[in-house]
Design a protein around this motif. Sequence first.
Motif, PDB file in Angstrom:
ATOM      1  N   CYS A 162       0.831  -1.204   0.000  1.00  0.00           N
ATOM      2  CA  CYS A 162       0.000   0.000   0.000  1.00  0.00           C
ATOM      3  C   CYS A 162       0.867   1.255   0.000  1.00  0.00           C
ATOM      4  O   CYS A 162       0.640   2.180  -0.787  1.00  0.00           O
ATOM      5  N   PHE A 163       1.867   1.276   0.872  1.00  0.00           N
ATOM      6  CA  PHE A 163       2.744   2.434   0.945  1.00  0.00           C
ATOM      7  C   PHE A 163       3.468   2.662  -0.384  1.00  0.00           C
ATOM      8  O   PHE A 163       3.562   3.793  -0.859  1.00  0.00           O
ATOM      9  N   SER A 164       3.995   1.595  -0.977  1.00  0.00           N
ATOM     10  CA  SER A 164       4.729   1.734  -2.245  1.00  0.00           C
ATOM     11  C   SER A 164       3.851   2.332  -3.333  1.00  0.00           C
ATOM     12  O   SER A 164       4.298   3.194  -4.101  1.00  0.00           O
ATOM     13  N   MET A 165       2.602   1.906  -3.392  1.00  0.00           N
ATOM     14  CA  MET A 165       1.669   2.466  -4.380  1.00  0.00           C
ATOM     15  C   MET A 165       1.358   3.924  -4.073  1.00  0.00           C
ATOM     16  O   MET A 165       1.310   4.759  -4.987  1.00  0.00           O
ATOM     17  N   ALA A 166       1.153   4.244  -2.799  1.00  0.00           N
ATOM     18  CA  ALA A 166       0.868   5.636  -2.412  1.00  0.00           C
ATOM     19  C   ALA A 166       2.055   6.532  -2.746  1.00  0.00           C
ATOM     20  O   ALA A 166       1.885   7.650  -3.251  1.00  0.00           O
ATOM     21  N   LEU A 167       3.266   6.044  -2.486  1.00  0.00           N
ATOM     22  CA  LEU A 167       4.461   6.824  -2.786  1.00  0.00           C
ATOM     23  C   LEU A 167       4.584   7.052  -4.288  1.00  0.00           C
ATOM     24  O   LEU A 167       4.884   8.163  -4.735  1.00  0.00           O
ATOM     25  N   SER A 168       4.323   6.038  -5.080  1.00  0.00           N
ATOM     26  CA  SER A 168       4.369   6.180  -6.539  1.00  0.00           C
ATOM     27  C   SER A 168       3.373   7.233  -7.015  1.00  0.00           C
ATOM     28  O   SER A 168       3.698   8.090  -7.838  1.00  0.00           O
ATOM     29  N   LEU A 169       2.166   7.187  -6.472  1.00  0.00           N
ATOM     30  CA  LEU A 169       1.140   8.164  -6.823  1.00  0.00           C
ATOM     31  C   LEU A 169       1.595   9.582  -6.486  1.00  0.00           C
ATOM     32  O   LEU A 169       1.508  10.489  -7.323  1.00  0.00           O
ATOM     33  N   MET A 170       2.097   9.754  -5.274  1.00  0.00           N
ATOM     34  CA  MET A 170       2.465  11.098  -4.819  1.00  0.00           C
ATOM     35  C   MET A 170       3.723  11.619  -5.526  1.00  0.00           C
ATOM     36  O   MET A 170       3.840  12.818  -5.759  1.00  0.00           O
ATOM     37  N   LEU A 171       4.639  10.746  -5.875  1.00  0.00           N
ATOM     38  CA  LEU A 171       5.790  11.156  -6.687  1.00  0.00           C
ATOM     39  C   LEU A 171       5.302  11.622  -8.057  1.00  0.00           C
ATOM     40  O   LEU A 171       5.744  12.649  -8.571  1.00  0.00           O
ATOM     41  N   GLY A 172       4.362  10.886  -8.646  1.00  0.00           N
ATOM     42  CA  GLY A 172       3.799  11.253  -9.942  1.00  0.00           C
ATOM     43  C   GLY A 172       3.125  12.609  -9.917  1.00  0.00           C
ATOM     44  O   GLY A 172       3.179  13.349 -10.906  1.00  0.00           O
ATOM     45  N   GLU A 173       2.493  12.942  -8.798  1.00  0.00           N
ATOM     46  CA  GLU A 173       1.858  14.255  -8.661  1.00  0.00           C
ATOM     47  C   GLU A 173       2.886  15.384  -8.686  1.00  0.00           C
ATOM     48  O   GLU A 173       2.541  16.526  -8.936  1.00  0.00           O
ATOM     49  N   GLU A 174       4.152  15.039  -8.430  1.00  0.00           N
ATOM     50  CA  GLU A 174       5.247  16.016  -8.487  1.00  0.00           C
ATOM     51  C   GLU A 174       6.073  15.832  -9.767  1.00  0.00           C
ATOM     52  O   GLU A 174       7.218  16.268  -9.842  1.00  0.00           O
ATOM     53  N   ASN A 175       5.482  15.149 -10.748  1.00  0.00           N
ATOM     54  CA  ASN A 175       6.139  14.875 -12.033  1.00  0.00           C
ATOM     55  C   ASN A 175       7.429  14.078 -11.883  1.00  0.00           C
ATOM     56  O   ASN A 175       8.382  14.274 -12.628  1.00  0.00           O
ATOM     57  N   LEU A 176       7.450  13.171 -10.917  1.00  0.00           N
ATOM     58  CA  LEU A 176       8.575  12.269 -10.707  1.00  0.00           C
ATOM     59  C   LEU A 176       8.086  10.837 -10.896  1.00  0.00           C
ATOM     60  O   LEU A 176       7.049  10.459 -10.351  1.00  0.00           O
ATOM     61  N   THR A 177       8.834  10.059 -11.677  1.00  0.00           N
ATOM     62  CA  THR A 177       8.452   8.676 -11.938  1.00  0.00           C
ATOM     63  C   THR A 177       9.497   7.741 -11.347  1.00  0.00           C
ATOM     64  O   THR A 177      10.655   7.753 -11.787  1.00  0.00           O
ATOM     65  N   PRO A 178       9.109   6.935 -10.366  1.00  0.00           N
ATOM     66  CA  PRO A 178      10.088   6.036  -9.764  1.00  0.00           C
ATOM     67  C   PRO A 178      10.426   4.884 -10.714  1.00  0.00           C
ATOM     68  O   PRO A 178       9.548   4.335 -11.376  1.00  0.00           O
ATOM     69  N   GLU A 179      11.722   4.558 -10.762  1.00  0.00           N
ATOM     70  CA  GLU A 179      12.126   3.346 -11.479  1.00  0.00           C
ATOM     71  C   GLU A 179      11.818   2.133 -10.616  1.00  0.00           C
ATOM     72  O   GLU A 179      11.434   1.085 -11.126  1.00  0.00           O
ATOM     73  N   GLN A 180      12.021   2.307  -9.300  1.00  0.00           N
ATOM     74  CA  GLN A 180      11.762   1.210  -8.378  1.00  0.00           C
ATOM     75  C   GLN A 180      11.569   1.752  -6.973  1.00  0.00           C
ATOM     76  O   GLN A 180      12.250   2.688  -6.561  1.00  0.00           O
ATOM     77  N   ILE A 181      10.632   1.153  -6.261  1.00  0.00           N
ATOM     78  CA  ILE A 181      10.428   1.426  -4.838  1.00  0.00           C
ATOM     79  C   ILE A 181      10.464   0.079  -4.137  1.00  0.00           C
ATOM     80  O   ILE A 181       9.696  -0.825  -4.491  1.00  0.00           O
ATOM     81  N   HIS A 182      11.346  -0.069  -3.170  1.00  0.00           N
ATOM     82  CA  HIS A 182      11.422  -1.301  -2.386  1.00  0.00           C
ATOM     83  C   HIS A 182      11.091  -0.938  -0.947  1.00  0.00           C
ATOM     84  O   HIS A 182      11.793  -0.131  -0.328  1.00  0.00           O
ATOM     85  N   THR A 183      10.018  -1.507  -0.423  1.00  0.00           N
ATOM     86  CA  THR A 183       9.575  -1.201   0.935  1.00  0.00           C
ATOM     87  C   THR A 183       9.512  -2.479   1.751  1.00  0.00           C
ATOM     88  O   THR A 183       8.932  -3.473   1.318  1.00  0.00           O
TER      89      THR A 183
END
Length: 141
Positions: A57-78
């Motif tokens: 859940c956190f990884s998805m939320a972080l991806s969403l919120m990064l996208g709102e700042e025009n940042l696209t994660p290559e990878q999030i490991h939680t």
Amino acid sequence: MNKSASAVWKGDIKQGSGVISTETGVLKEAPYGFKSRFEDGPGTNPEELIGAAHAGCFSMALSLMLGEENLTPEQIHTKADVTLDKVDDGFEISAVHLTVQAKVPGADAETFKKIANKAKEGCPVSKLLNAKITMEAQLAN
């Protein structure tokens, strides 16, 4: 939206055993019991499953919120470490510690930590848990 999971338990707390299943079938009669929860026995346990749910859940939320700042994660490991403590005459999940490593091109450490903290607070599983939730968030190069 509603999702469901189920558990069946048979027997006493120490010798008994159970199975956990999910609506999607990803878990289908996954075994759990006293030994998998309190010792090193085979199977899963509720704390491990809560940790998996929180990390996902956190990884998805972080991806969403990064996208709102025009940042696209290559990878999030939680990783979510869930603490089960003995209190009075029972047990309680007293804490969850999130350890996060992410590769996010174009992000600086300060912005990343700000967004990660926002995701920690905003993740639906974080909101659900009545526990202290801590986190270490690290931006990988």
